[in-house]
Design a protein around this motif. Sequence first.
Motif, mmCIF file in Angstrom:
data_model
loop_
_atom_site.group_PDB
_atom_site.id
_atom_site.type_symbol
_atom_site.label_atom_id
_atom_site.label_comp_id
_atom_site.label_asym_id
_atom_site.label_seq_id
_atom_site.Cartn_x
_atom_site.Cartn_y
_atom_site.Cartn_z
ATOM 1 N N ASP A 107 0.805 -1.063 0.263
ATOM 2 C CA ASP A 107 -0.013 0.099 -0.141
ATOM 3 C C ASP A 107 0.664 1.251 0.113
ATOM 4 O OD1 ASP A 107 -1.028 2.106 0.740
ATOM 5 O OD2 ASP A 107 -3.175 1.218 2.092
ATOM 6 N N LYS A 108 0.802 1.950 -0.962
ATOM 7 C CA LYS A 108 2.036 3.065 -1.375
ATOM 8 C C LYS A 108 1.065 4.151 -0.232
ATOM 9 C CE LYS A 108 3.128 3.529 -5.614
ATOM 10 N NZ LYS A 108 2.747 1.597 -6.027
ATOM 11 N N GLY A 109 0.355 3.865 0.329
ATOM 12 C CA GLY A 109 -0.117 5.551 1.193
ATOM 13 C C GLY A 109 -0.053 4.864 2.289
ATOM 14 N N LEU A 110 0.538 3.598 2.789
ATOM 15 C CA LEU A 110 0.578 3.407 4.202
ATOM 16 C C LEU A 110 2.481 3.558 4.074
ATOM 17 C CD1 LEU A 110 -0.802 -0.223 5.559
ATOM 18 C CD2 LEU A 110 -0.945 2.388 5.784
ATOM 19 N N GLN A 111 3.297 3.005 2.747
ATOM 20 C CA GLN A 111 4.596 3.819 2.929
ATOM 21 C C GLN A 111 4.801 4.962 2.652
ATOM 22 O OE1 GLN A 111 7.197 2.523 -0.419
ATOM 23 N NE2 GLN A 111 5.842 1.013 -1.714
ATOM 24 N N LYS A 112 3.911 6.065 2.653
ATOM 25 C CA LYS A 112 4.328 7.039 2.465
ATOM 26 C C LYS A 112 4.256 7.711 4.466
ATOM 27 C CE LYS A 112 4.980 9.147 -1.296
ATOM 28 N NZ LYS A 112 6.454 10.489 -1.022
ATOM 29 N N GLN A 113 2.941 7.252 4.710
ATOM 30 C CA GLN A 113 2.911 7.359 6.327
ATOM 31 C C GLN A 113 4.557 6.798 7.112
ATOM 32 O OE1 GLN A 113 -1.273 5.273 6.399
ATOM 33 N NE2 GLN A 113 -2.002 7.207 6.584
ATOM 34 N N PHE A 114 4.505 5.765 6.847
ATOM 35 C CA PHE A 114 6.008 5.270 7.453
ATOM 36 C C PHE A 114 6.875 5.866 7.465
ATOM 37 C CE2 PHE A 114 9.785 3.057 6.774
ATOM 38 C CZ PHE A 114 9.878 2.016 7.784
ATOM 39 N N PHE A 115 6.866 6.533 5.650
ATOM 40 C CA PHE A 115 8.248 7.808 5.829
ATOM 41 C C PHE A 115 7.861 8.087 6.821
ATOM 42 C CE2 PHE A 115 8.673 6.393 0.873
ATOM 43 C CZ PHE A 115 9.367 4.705 1.148
ATOM 44 N N LYS A 116 6.331 9.352 6.728
ATOM 45 C CA LYS A 116 6.959 10.569 7.291
ATOM 46 C C LYS A 116 6.441 10.201 9.496
ATOM 47 C CE LYS A 116 3.116 14.016 8.232
ATOM 48 N NZ LYS A 116 1.409 14.541 8.139
ATOM 49 N N GLN A 117 5.920 8.368 9.785
ATOM 50 C CA GLN A 117 6.040 8.459 11.000
ATOM 51 C C GLN A 117 7.524 8.342 11.807
ATOM 52 O OE1 GLN A 117 3.815 5.168 11.230
ATOM 53 N NE2 GLN A 117 2.070 6.654 10.754
ATOM 54 N N ASN A 118 8.915 8.469 10.306
ATOM 55 C CA ASN A 118 10.410 8.256 10.778
ATOM 56 C C ASN A 118 11.068 8.971 10.771
ATOM 57 O OD1 ASN A 118 10.211 4.316 11.976
ATOM 58 N ND2 ASN A 118 8.574 4.734 10.473
ATOM 59 N N ASP A 119 10.406 9.657 10.335
ATOM 60 C CA ASP A 119 11.563 11.113 9.406
ATOM 61 C C ASP A 119 12.331 10.559 8.396
ATOM 62 O OD1 ASP A 119 10.606 12.374 11.576
ATOM 63 O OD2 ASP A 119 12.245 11.215 13.405
ATOM 64 N N ILE A 120 11.980 10.019 7.409
ATOM 65 C CA ILE A 120 12.561 9.749 6.592
ATOM 66 C C ILE A 120 11.418 10.916 5.065
ATOM 67 C CG2 ILE A 120 12.970 7.536 4.237
ATOM 68 C CD1 ILE A 120 12.293 6.113 6.759
ATOM 69 N N PRO A 121 12.576 11.426 4.455
ATOM 70 C CA PRO A 121 12.500 12.480 3.781
ATOM 71 C C PRO A 121 11.854 11.665 2.661
ATOM 72 C CG PRO A 121 14.790 11.979 3.390
ATOM 73 C CD PRO A 121 14.188 11.322 4.902
ATOM 74 N N THR A 122 10.797 11.938 2.018
ATOM 75 C CA THR A 122 9.892 12.286 1.236
ATOM 76 C C THR A 122 9.383 12.914 0.533
ATOM 77 O OG1 THR A 122 8.845 10.727 0.130
ATOM 78 C CG2 THR A 122 7.798 11.102 2.389
ATOM 79 N N SER A 123 8.415 13.425 -0.965
ATOM 80 C CA SER A 123 7.890 14.296 -1.143
ATOM 81 C C SER A 123 6.790 14.139 -0.389
ATOM 82 C CB SER A 123 7.854 14.127 -2.618
ATOM 83 O OG SER A 123 6.917 13.390 -3.418
ATOM 84 N N ALA A 124 6.027 15.830 -0.315
ATOM 85 C CA ALA A 124 5.014 15.795 0.109
ATOM 86 C C ALA A 124 3.792 15.255 -0.206
ATOM 87 C CB ALA A 124 4.686 17.413 -0.018
ATOM 88 N N PHE A 125 2.835 14.605 0.576
ATOM 89 C CA PHE A 125 1.814 13.875 -0.046
ATOM 90 C C PHE A 125 0.217 14.261 0.753
ATOM 91 C CE2 PHE A 125 3.793 11.962 3.202
ATOM 92 C CZ PHE A 125 2.666 10.553 3.934
ATOM 93 N N GLN A 126 -0.421 13.905 -0.029
ATOM 94 C CA GLN A 126 -2.339 13.334 0.565
ATOM 95 C C GLN A 126 -2.801 11.658 -0.273
ATOM 96 O OE1 GLN A 126 -3.830 16.941 -0.647
ATOM 97 N NE2 GLN A 126 -5.286 17.009 0.980
ATOM 98 N N LEU A 127 -3.600 11.779 0.829
ATOM 99 C CA LEU A 127 -4.005 10.632 0.613
ATOM 100 C C LEU A 127 -5.722 10.595 0.122
ATOM 101 C CD1 LEU A 127 -3.156 8.202 3.956
ATOM 102 C CD2 LEU A 127 -1.747 8.419 1.069
ATOM 103 N N PHE A 128 -6.075 9.910 -0.652
ATOM 104 C CA PHE A 128 -7.395 10.083 -0.803
ATOM 105 C C PHE A 128 -7.880 8.787 -1.177
ATOM 106 C CE2 PHE A 128 -5.962 14.064 -1.842
ATOM 107 C CZ PHE A 128 -6.041 15.266 -1.771
ATOM 108 N N SER A 129 -9.505 8.780 -1.026
ATOM 109 C CA SER A 129 -10.145 6.919 -0.811
ATOM 110 C C SER A 129 -10.760 7.040 -2.419
ATOM 111 C CB SER A 129 -11.728 7.738 -0.168
ATOM 112 O OG SER A 129 -12.328 8.555 0.386
ATOM 113 N N ASN A 130 -11.135 8.232 -3.220
ATOM 114 C CA ASN A 130 -11.913 8.429 -4.530
ATOM 115 C C ASN A 130 -11.475 9.682 -5.715
ATOM 116 O OD1 ASN A 130 -13.383 10.104 -3.777
ATOM 117 N ND2 ASN A 130 -14.958 8.917 -1.992
ATOM 118 N N LYS A 131 -12.401 9.352 -6.716
ATOM 119 C CA LYS A 131 -11.583 10.286 -7.365
ATOM 120 C C LYS A 131 -12.227 11.653 -7.399
ATOM 121 C CE LYS A 131 -13.379 10.704 -11.770
ATOM 122 N NZ LYS A 131 -13.520 10.002 -13.344
#
Length: 380
Positions: A107-131
Motif C-alpha cells: 500500500d503506497k499510502g502506508l509506505q508514505k505514512q511510514f516514511f513520515k512517522q520515521n523521519d525519512i525524507p520524501t515528497s509531500a503527499f496526500q491520501l484520497f479514497s476516491n476520484k
Amino acid sequence: MAKDFYGELQLGILGGGQLGRMLIQEAISYNVNVHILDPDKNAPCRKLCNHFECGSLSDYDTVYNFGKDLDMITIEIEKVNVDALEALENEGVVVYPQSRVIRLIQDKGLQKQFFKQNDIPTSAFQLFSNKESLEGANLPLPYVQKLRRDGYDGKGVKIIRTKDDLAGAFEEPSIIEEIVAFEKEIAVIVARNDRGEVKTFPMVEMEFNPEANLVEFLISPSTYGFEIQQQAEDLAKKIANDLQIVGLLAVEMFLTKNGEILVNELAPRPHNSGHQTIEGNFTSQFGQHLRALFNLPLGNTEARSNAVMINLLGEAGYEGLAKYEGVEEILAIDGVYLHLYGKKYTKPFRKMGHVCIVNVDRETAISNARKVQEILKVIA
C-alpha cells in the motif's frame, strides 16, 4: 533454522518470473529445493524448480496450501495474499520478508505514512479514497497520482497537470505527490539478516524509458560525491532497521537539483536496479537475498568493475512468439553478458531479459552499452 538447508530445506517462492529464475540459479549453489507458485503456466521458472504449481498468488487457499508443508517462503512480487502468509507464519513456516512488511509495502499510502512517522525524507503527499475527493487536494497542480495498490513498472501512475485532467484520474484509493524536480533517479539495495547484520550495495544511477516508465539504463557504481552516496546508503540502512526486515530491500530515491535525497518507493525483494550485481559485484543481489534468508553472514557488496545494465524490452509494434535480433553481434563485444528470461511471448515494453556490460573504464562500458541498445532487439 532447525533444519540444515544444505540439500534439505524446502524454499517456496511466490512468483515464477525472471526474479525467481535468477534466485533459482543462485539457490542451486546452496543445494536448496525450490518450489514455485505462479498464475502463468508458461512462467520463466516452470522448468527450473523442483516443483512448479500454477495458481493464483492472491487467493488465500492457494497460497496457504502451497506453503503449509514448506520450511520457508519468500516473494519475487508484492501482489500476494498476505493473510495466508500471516497464517503460515503463525504455524511455524518462516516467511521472509515478513508478512507485516509486505502488507505495508503493498500500500503506497502506508509506505508514505511510514516514511513520515520515521523521519525519512520524501515528497509531500496526500491520501484520497476516491476520484471525487481529489477536488479538495491541498497540493498545487501539477501533481502525480498513484494507485495505493497494485501499481508497478509505471502502471497505476498519472500526472494531473490541470483541473481538466481530474476527469481521467484514477477512481480507486490513491495518493497524490508533489512533482519533484530531480537531477537523477538513484537506488540503493540493502540486505538485513535475522541477526541484525545490514549491508548496502553501492548507489546506482538510473535512466527511465519515457514511454514505458521503467528502468532502461543503469550505471554502477555512481560517480556522485562520497557525501551523497553515503547519505543514500545510510537512508537505506535506516529503513531496513526501522522495518526490521529480513531479506533484500530496494530503495528507490530522487536526487533533487539542490542535492537533497527523497525516498520514492520500496520493493522488499530482488529488484531491477540490482541486476548488474551478477557480473559487477563480488556478491550478487540474489546471493545476498539468500544469505539474508538463511541468516548467513552477508557477502561483500563492493563493485568489481564499472557495470551498465540495460533492460531488454519488447519492441513497440511487435506481439507474439519472441525472436531476438543481434545476439551474435553483441556477444562479440568484450564484457557483454546476456540474460534472457525464458518468456515465450513478447509484447511492447515487456521485460524479456537484460544485458550487463562491464569494463574497467566507465566511459567504455557506457559506450558499449549504447551499442548494445542499438543492436539488440526483441521482435515477433
